[in-house]
Motif scaffolding. Structure first.
Motif: not given
Lengths: 213, 186
Positions: A69-77, A85-104
């Motif tokens: 569930l964390a692997g689902f919710a955290v990258p979505v968030w 104050g910003g409007m661009l996705p935090r894609w680096r963080l989302a991508g890093a978490i996704a990579a960790v979950s894919a391997v993990g």
């Protein structure tokens, strides 16, 4: 510096400008989470819960399901909710978490398999079915995330898409964990875990254009 | 002058005058950015129009209260990259297996580029800007965003779609190259 006038086509569109509903990231993230979970519950209701679920080690089961569930919710968030104050996705963080979950999830599946007396030990048999089921579960979070984020990611769109895919794959893994009675580490790791990576790769290939303005 | 946040909010609420004010506020900086990236005013103006057309189509992606400038600069960055990719594809071999002929000026650069440059690039007569033009695109972008447009490294990285660390390295390399080109100590 002399600035060129606004293009004629754009002026025409401005002449009939109407209000638009702007993005509300937190609300969107909660909506994406809720709809995806309801969809996962429907999928699970259709395919049935594994029969030996109650006999599995409770702590292991809770931790594993929590991780899915964390692997689902955290990258979505992080994909949907920008920094304050910003409007661009935090894609680096989302991508890093996704990579960790894919391997993990592959590593965790291989290293910490648990089974009950009624669990099946069929190795990589039914791999195709599990992979397909996981990817079918991933469709809704990916499509919903794409619709909610369309036009919001002029940069980092491929990584954002991969993060949405990995999130969907994690939800697929969650459903598989509750459904599939095959308890071999090689099956849980290489098949259920691979759903995350495959969903991320597919989303990275298909989705980015829709996320760009 | 009203700030970009307020203008973007009013524009999303259906006020076309706010779009015009937003255009007046951001277009000079965007045009400067695109001119530095493309080294050609005509192309930069075209990309500026494309950028604002994309902003208009995607205005529903705006988050109220957010500064729209980094998002709009990121759209300009993406528009520049897409244009450069298209230009590269256009420069591929013809059906006969030849490179397409391009008329050249005495300087060796394409005649149309040279003519446009001679016509419009008065600012580039200044040595610093000419030196800036000669930098590779990523370094040029880094120097422009961090020095000429006054953005923080984090904002510049967000616009260019890279990490703050990589943006720092690009900017540093750009400064070193500029110093060398302008005859300063390395």
């Amino acid at each position: 510096m002399t600035i060129p006038p606004i293009a004629a086509e754009l002026e025409q569109e401005l002449a009939r400008l109407s209000p638009v509903t702007t993005r509300r990231p937190v609300r969107q993230a909660l909506l994406a989470g809720a709809v995806s979970l309801v969809y996962a519950a429907i999928v699970l209701a259709v395919i049935a819960v594994r029969r030996e679920l109650a006999d599995l080690p409770r702590l292991w089961l809770v931790l594993y399901l929590g991780a899915w569930l964390a692997g689902f919710a955290v990258p979505v968030w992080f994909a949907l909710v920008p920094r304050p104050g910003g409007m661009l996705p935090r894609w680096r963080l989302a991508g890093a978490i996704a990579a960790v979950s894919a391997v993990g999830f592959v590593v965790a599946g291989l290293l910490v398999p648990r089974s009950a007396a009624a669990s099946l030990h069929l190795g990589l048999d039914y791999a195709h079915q599990c992979l397909s089921l996981g990817l079918v579960t991933a469709i809704v979070p990916v499509v919903l995330g794409t619709l909610l984020l369309r036009g919001a990611a002029p940069v980092g769109s491929r990584v954002t898409a991969a993060a949405l895919g990995a999130a969907g794959g994690s939800l697929g893994g969650f459903v598989l964990h509750l459904h599939c009675p095959i308890a071999d580490g090689i099956h849980v790791g290489l098949v259920h875990g691979a759903v995350v990576a495959v969903a991320a790769l597919l989303a990275a290939a298909l989705v980015p254009r829709a996320l760009r303005p | 002058m009203t700030d970009a946040r307020t203008l973007m909010t009013k524009y999303c609420d259906g006020d076309p005058a706010s779009f015009r004010e937003l255009y007046a506020l951001l277009a000079p900086r965007l045009l400067g950015y695109l001119m530095r990236m493309t080294r050609d005013r005509t192309t930069a103006e075209d990309l500026l129009q494309q950028t604002f057309a994309k902003v208009h189509r995607a205005r529903g992606a705006y988050v109220r209260g957010a500064d729209p400038a980094p998002w709009i600069f990121a759209i300009a960055h993406r528009t520049f990259l897409d244009d450069r990719r298209r230009a590269r594809r256009g420069a591929m071999l013809t059906d006969h297996g030849d490179l397409p002929e391009v008329a050249a000026a005495l300087s060796g650069e394409p005649a149309d580029v040279a003519a446009a440059r001679a016509e419009i690039d008065i600012a580039a007569t200044r040595a610093a800007l000419a030196a800036l033009d000669s930098l590779p695109a990523p370094q040029r972008e880094a120097v422009f965003l961090t020095k000429l447009d006054g953005r923080s490294v984090a904002e510049a990285a967000e616009i260019a779609g890279t990490t703050p660390g990589a943006m720092k390295v690009r900017a540093h390399r750009g400064y070193v190259a500029l110093r060398r080109l302008l005859g300063g100590a390395p």
